[in-house]
Write a protein that holds these residues in place. Structure first.
Motif, PDB file in Angstrom:
ATOM      1  N   VAL A   1      10.012  -3.317  -4.710  1.00  0.00           N
ATOM      2  CA  VAL A   1      10.887  -2.813  -5.775  1.00  0.00           C
ATOM      3  C   VAL A   1      10.366  -1.466  -6.285  1.00  0.00           C
ATOM      4  N   GLU A   2       9.038  -1.305  -6.274  1.00  0.00           N
ATOM      5  CA  GLU A   2       8.447  -0.056  -6.792  1.00  0.00           C
ATOM      6  C   GLU A   2       8.909   1.152  -5.979  1.00  0.00           C
ATOM      7  N   PRO A   3       8.645   1.203  -4.655  1.00  0.00           N
ATOM      8  CA  PRO A   3       9.148   2.375  -3.924  1.00  0.00           C
ATOM      9  C   PRO A   3      10.677   2.488  -3.949  1.00  0.00           C
TER      10      PRO A   3
ATOM     11  N   GLY B   1      -3.888   0.066  -5.870  1.00  0.00           N
ATOM     12  CA  GLY B   1      -2.658  -0.716  -5.783  1.00  0.00           C
ATOM     13  C   GLY B   1      -1.779  -0.618  -7.016  1.00  0.00           C
ATOM     14  N   HIS B   2      -0.458  -0.391  -6.790  1.00  0.00           N
ATOM     15  CA  HIS B   2       0.471  -0.387  -7.928  1.00  0.00           C
ATOM     16  C   HIS B   2       1.829  -1.000  -7.594  1.00  0.00           C
ATOM     17  N   GLU B   3       1.960  -1.569  -6.390  1.00  0.00           N
ATOM     18  CA  GLU B   3       3.259  -2.150  -6.006  1.00  0.00           C
ATOM     19  C   GLU B   3       3.069  -3.659  -5.914  1.00  0.00           C
ATOM     20  N   ALA B   4       3.376  -4.378  -7.000  1.00  0.00           N
ATOM     21  CA  ALA B   4       2.935  -5.772  -7.049  1.00  0.00           C
ATOM     22  C   ALA B   4       4.041  -6.768  -7.382  1.00  0.00           C
TER      23      ALA B   4
ATOM     24  N   ILE C   1       0.865  -1.187   0.000  1.00  0.00           N
ATOM     25  CA  ILE C   1       0.000   0.000   0.000  1.00  0.00           C
ATOM     26  C   ILE C   1       0.896   1.229   0.000  1.00  0.00           C
ATOM     27  N   CYS C   2       0.660   2.102  -0.968  1.00  0.00           N
ATOM     28  CA  CYS C   2       1.487   3.285  -1.144  1.00  0.00           C
ATOM     29  C   CYS C   2       0.738   4.497  -0.584  1.00  0.00           C
ATOM     30  N   GLY C   3       1.487   5.541  -0.251  1.00  0.00           N
ATOM     31  CA  GLY C   3       0.867   6.791   0.185  1.00  0.00           C
ATOM     32  C   GLY C   3      -0.166   7.289  -0.812  1.00  0.00           C
TER      33      GLY C   3
HETATM   34 ZN   LIG Z   1       4.183   3.457  -4.655  1.00  0.00          ZN
END
Ligand SMILES: [Zn+2]
Length: 342
Positions: A148-150, A62-65, A37-39
């Motif tokens: 990996v995304e953040p 959601g975008h960090e998968a 979960i991203c900000g």
């Molecule tokens: Zn993010």
């Protein structure tokens, strides 16, 4: 398929949603395993918008998968069914000028998960281009894969800073992005990274990673920087809080000729002290997401140079994902990253 859908501001639902996706020749279908979960997800949940991006109809968040490949298109040679992968959430137009120039993250037509009106990845499966899907090394877990995304944001910032071996840096803001930026700076060759915040438990976590943690409610950053650099100042300042006063003071700890990278996104326009920057001929950089960074992030994780595992502080099952969002909107100060396991 089941998905976590933002129906409207502050109203989430686990719903059956009809997303018809066929696997094209260059695509893969991925069974989602872990989503961070991203900000920005929390911000859409609470306010229904980020700047010009407004949630006008129900959207999957959601975008960090990370996940597992369950189907591949005919042209795909780099991935096969069963591969564990993580997914870069932005899909640019590959024929765009920005893509040709090597900055596909800035393509105005980029389609990015959970940025309205594009659905995110908190659902059972997604179809994605194979070229933006990356195999996880055997010693990298699904949880790390989601991070990996953040981490890529931090590495993009370190790249823009053009770090030289032995540089000393300050990172303002000890949230997830501040923390991964400090990790990226250390892995990129910084000899020392000072990280600031006002929340002591976050700083305590940072100090476990070899960062010099400074609580600016109790300590004076300038005095500490002067002590470490013999009064010269740091080579790089990464502004990762988006906080008005941190932006205004960003040039203070900097050495003459140093670099400042603005990462944090203030919620409204804020003041920048141009004369303070001119006085040092500071070079200023900004970043927007990342480009060509995922393989580097995975390489650093696999080699052990960056360990994001301790950043995963809270895990929820998909059935409890509404609870996960309620918690992420108001977390304990000891929480860094909340993840949902499908
Ligand atoms: Zn993010």
């Amino acid at each position: 398929m089941k998905a976590l859908v933002l129906k409207e501001t502050k109203r989430l639902a686990i719903a059956d949603i009809d997303i018809k996706e066929s696997v094209g020749p260059d695509d893969v279908r991925i069974k989602i395993h872990t989503v961070g979960i991203c900000g920005s997800d929390v911000h859409y949940y609470q306010y229904g918008r980020i700047g010009p991006f407004v949630v006008k109809k129900p959207m999957v968040l959601g975008h960090e998968a990370s996940g597992t490949i369950i189907e591949t298109g005919g042209n795909v040679t780099n991935l096969k069914v069963g591969d564990r992968v993580c997914v870069e959430p932005g899909i640019p137009d590959l024929n765009s000028k920005a893509t040709l120039l090597g900055m596909y993250n800035l393509d105005p037509a980029v389609r990015f998960w959970a940025t309205p009106p594009i659905h995110g990845c908190l659902r059972e499966t997604v179809v994605h281009p194979a070229m933006f899907t990356f195999k996880l090394p055997d010693n990298v877990s699904y949880g790390e894969g989601a991070l990996v995304e953040p981490l890529s944001v931090g590495l993009q910032a370190a790249k823009k800073a053009a770090i030289q071996a032995g540089d000393v840096a300050v990172v303002t803001g000890c949230g997830t992005i501040g923390m991964v930026t400090a990790m990226a700076a250390l892995a990129s060759g910084c000899s020392k990274v000072i990280i600031t915040d006002v929340v002591q438990p976050k700083l305590d976590i940072a100090s476990h990673f070899g960062m010099i943690a400074v609580n600016i409610t109790k300590q004076d950053l300038k005095t500490i920087v002067n002590g470490i650099t013999d009064g010269w100042g740091v080579d790089v300042v990464f502004e990762a809080s988006g906080n008005e006063s941190d932006v205004l003071q960003a040039f203070e700890p900097l050495r003459p000729g140093g670099r400042v990278v603005f990462i944090g996104m203030p919620v409204k326009p804020v003041l920048v002290d141009i004369v303070a920057a001119q006085d040092k001929e500071a070079r200023m950089e900004t970043i927007f997401r990342y480009a060509h960074i995922y393989p580097r992030a995975l390489g650093l994780m696999a080699s052990g140079k960056i360990d994001v595992k301790p950043l995963i502080t809270d895990r929820y099952k998909f059935e409890d994902s509404i609870k996960a969002f309620e918690y992420a909107a108001n977390p304990r100060p000891t929480s860094v990253k909340v993840v949902i396991e499908m």
